[in-house]
Design an enzyme around this catalytic site. Structure first.
Site, PDB file in Angstrom:
ATOM      1  N   SER A 184      12.709 136.029 -32.093  1.00 45.66           N
ATOM      2  CA  SER A 184      11.842 135.997 -30.915  1.00 45.66           C
ATOM      3  C   SER A 184      12.435 136.655 -29.684  1.00 45.66           C
ATOM      4  CB  SER A 184      11.457 134.557 -30.594  1.00 45.66           C
ATOM      5  OG  SER A 184      12.612 133.820 -30.260  1.00 45.66           O
ATOM      6  N   HIS A 212       7.138 133.382 -35.695  1.00 44.76           N
ATOM      7  CA  HIS A 212       6.681 134.588 -34.991  1.00 44.76           C
ATOM      8  C   HIS A 212       6.162 135.628 -35.986  1.00 44.76           C
ATOM      9  CE1 HIS A 212       7.996 133.228 -31.058  1.00 44.76           C
ATOM     10  NE2 HIS A 212       9.018 132.679 -31.690  1.00 44.76           N
ATOM     11  N   LYS A 243       1.613 128.482 -32.396  1.00 44.76           N
ATOM     12  CA  LYS A 243       1.660 129.829 -31.803  1.00 44.76           C
ATOM     13  C   LYS A 243       0.382 130.587 -32.203  1.00 44.76           C
ATOM     14  CE  LYS A 243       6.736 129.828 -31.825  1.00 44.76           C
ATOM     15  NZ  LYS A 243       7.003 129.181 -30.558  1.00 44.76           N
TER      16      LYS A 243
HETATM   17  N1  PLP Z   1      11.290 128.369 -34.928  1.00 47.92           N
HETATM   18  C1  PLP Z   1      11.136 129.444 -34.118  1.00 47.92           C
HETATM   19  C2  PLP Z   1      11.650 130.781 -34.568  1.00 47.92           C
HETATM   20  C3  PLP Z   1      10.510 129.300 -32.864  1.00 47.92           C
HETATM   21  O1  PLP Z   1      10.365 130.358 -32.059  1.00 47.92           O
HETATM   22  C4  PLP Z   1      10.035 128.025 -32.477  1.00 47.92           C
HETATM   23  C5  PLP Z   1       9.390 127.796 -31.164  1.00 47.92           C
HETATM   24  O2  PLP Z   1       9.713 128.346 -30.169  1.00 47.92           O
HETATM   25  C6  PLP Z   1      10.217 126.950 -33.351  1.00 47.92           C
HETATM   26  C7  PLP Z   1      10.838 127.152 -34.565  1.00 47.92           C
HETATM   27  C8  PLP Z   1       9.707 125.580 -33.013  1.00 47.92           C
HETATM   28  O3  PLP Z   1       8.318 125.570 -33.183  1.00 47.92           O
HETATM   29  P1  PLP Z   1       7.437 124.359 -32.629  1.00 47.92           P
HETATM   30  O4  PLP Z   1       6.997 124.761 -31.254  1.00 47.92           O
HETATM   31  O5  PLP Z   1       6.317 124.215 -33.602  1.00 47.92           O
HETATM   32  O6  PLP Z   1       8.331 123.186 -32.606  1.00 47.92           O
END
Ligand code: PLP
Length: 396
Positions: A184, A212, A243
């Site tokens: 990200s 993502h 997302k």
């Molecule tokens: N994994 C990644 C790569 C993320 O970017 C995010 C959130 O920013 C998460 C996990 C966590 O996701 P959640 O918002 O569903 O807890």
């Protein structure tokens, strides 16, 4: 003790401010979408910093599905899943997720953070090994910390280093390679084909975090594994409903049925946290229906991304990553990223600057995220504002 605690906390907060890493929150008083209204009067702000890649957070059908689920199934379950917190809509959504990813089964969590916190400890023992990309998301890092497996950290997307670590890990019973599908901060995509080849060579399993990627990468939006033609080689997928898939909340693991069965027995965030609220389930379920009906939304996002990346590059900016709607505008200097982001907001464009320690020193950037619901005019306005602001501050 309270006075001493207060003093310690104040001093810690002061250190954070002093280090320039204080994170403040802008208050939005409208729905999530390409155009926002901010508290304090900022209206018609163009939003380029949400993970709302497909624009489904405010899609009328997604909202209607949430309202219907709320009416029919109530506000919430007041229970974890295995006591009295499983409704038919939870089972339906799990089935839909597994079908979407072409996997055997799926299990829902309150977030992908929880899915990542719950999987490694349940699956791996001190006899096993996990090999993790050094730039994996914080929730993967935390999840791995919680497990007792042998831990290897390989250099970011460095296949030579991964191979060395896999050789070293041959002594363990089971090897699991864990990587973000798309990272990200840089908008770069894991070399999954090569990872899967190495995994095959060294008899390892592959786990990907698709937060993502789910919904928009690959010809049908299935994710990085579809994009790179390795859907049958990746064993476990964790992803988010928070997302691209409606943006409400929730996460999941999808993969082999015995693994999902085991997670229902052993995974602590699943066992000890409340069920997903019906309205949230309704949103995600409708988002998946829309994506399975047609890939038009995902395609339109890809075209907008291409427009932004090529116009910004032509204007003289360096955009990290390739073909991903996360478009980091690389600036280098932390102060430059901060003042440019502020000046962009003065021109009605909401973007965020990232600097150390979120990204390495000297690699400060403004991260722009493209959504299917940005119009071509929105994209062009953003590029024009960047060009003006970049010239003003000497970035171009
Ligand atoms: N994994 C990644 C790569 C993320 O970017 C995010 C959130 O920013 C998460 C996990 C966590 O996701 P959640 O918002 O569903 O807890």
């Amino acid at each position: 003790a309270t006075v001493a605690l207060r003093q310690r906390l104040e001093s810690e907060l002061e250190d954070i401010r002093g280090a320039g890493t204080w994170k403040s929150e802008r208050v939005i008083v409208s729905r999530q979408g390409p155009h926002l209204r901010l508290a304090g009067g900022g209206a018609g702000i163009l939003n380029f910093c949400a993970n709302n890649y497909l624009g489904l957070s405010s899609h009328p059908e997604v909202i209607r599905a949430a309202v219907e689920a709320l009416e029919k199934f109530g506000a919430g379950l007041s229970s974890v899943r295995f006591i009295c917190g499983t409704q038919s809509i939870h089972k339906d959504l799990e089935e839909k997720i597994a079908h979407f990813h072409q996997r055997e089964d799926a299990i829902l969590y309150a977030s992908c953070f929880d899915a990542n916190a719950g999987i490694f400890e349940a699956l791996l023992t001190p006899e096993d090994a996990v090999l993790s990309d050094e730039l994996n998301h914080a929730s993967i890092i935390d999840g791995i910390r919680l497990c007792k497996a042998n831990k290897y950290r390989y250099k970011h997307m460095d296949m030579q280093d991964l191979e060395t670590k896999l050789q070293d890990a041959q002594k363990h019973r089971l090897r699991l390679v864990a990587t973000d599908g798309a990272f990200s901060m840089d908008g770069d995509i894991a070399p999954l084909r090569e990872i899967c080849q190495l995994a095959q060579k060294y008899d390892a399993l592959v786990f990907i975090d698709e937060c993502h990627a789910t919904g928009f990468l690959g010809p049908n939006g299935r994710g990085t594994d579809e994009l790179l033609g390795v859907m049958d080689k990746v064993t476990i997928i964790n992803s988010t409903l928070g997302k691209a898939l409606g943006g409400a909340a929730g996460g999941y693991t999808t993969g082999p049925k015995p693994l999902i069965d085991l997670l229902r027995q052993r995974s602590r965030p699943y066992l000890f946290s409340n069920s997903l609220p019906p309205a949230v389930v309704g949103c995600a379920s409708k988002a998946l229906d829309l994506l399975m009906e047609s890939n038009a939304i995902a395609q339109s996002m890809a075209a907008k991304t291409q427009r932004f990346r090529s116009k910004m590059t032509a204007a003289g900016f360096t955009i990290s990553g390739k073909d991903h709607p996360i478009c980091p505008v690389m600036l280098g200097d932390a102060r430059l990223a901060a003042v440019m982001a502020e000046d962009m907001l003065n021109r009605g464009i909401y973007v965020i600057g990232f600097s150390y320690p979120v990204v390495p020193k000297g690699k400060a950037r403004i991260r722009v995220q493209i959504s299917a619901v940005h119009s071509d005019e929105d994209i062009d306005r953003c590029v024009e504002a960047f060009t003006e602001v970049g010239r003003k501050h000497g970035a171009l």
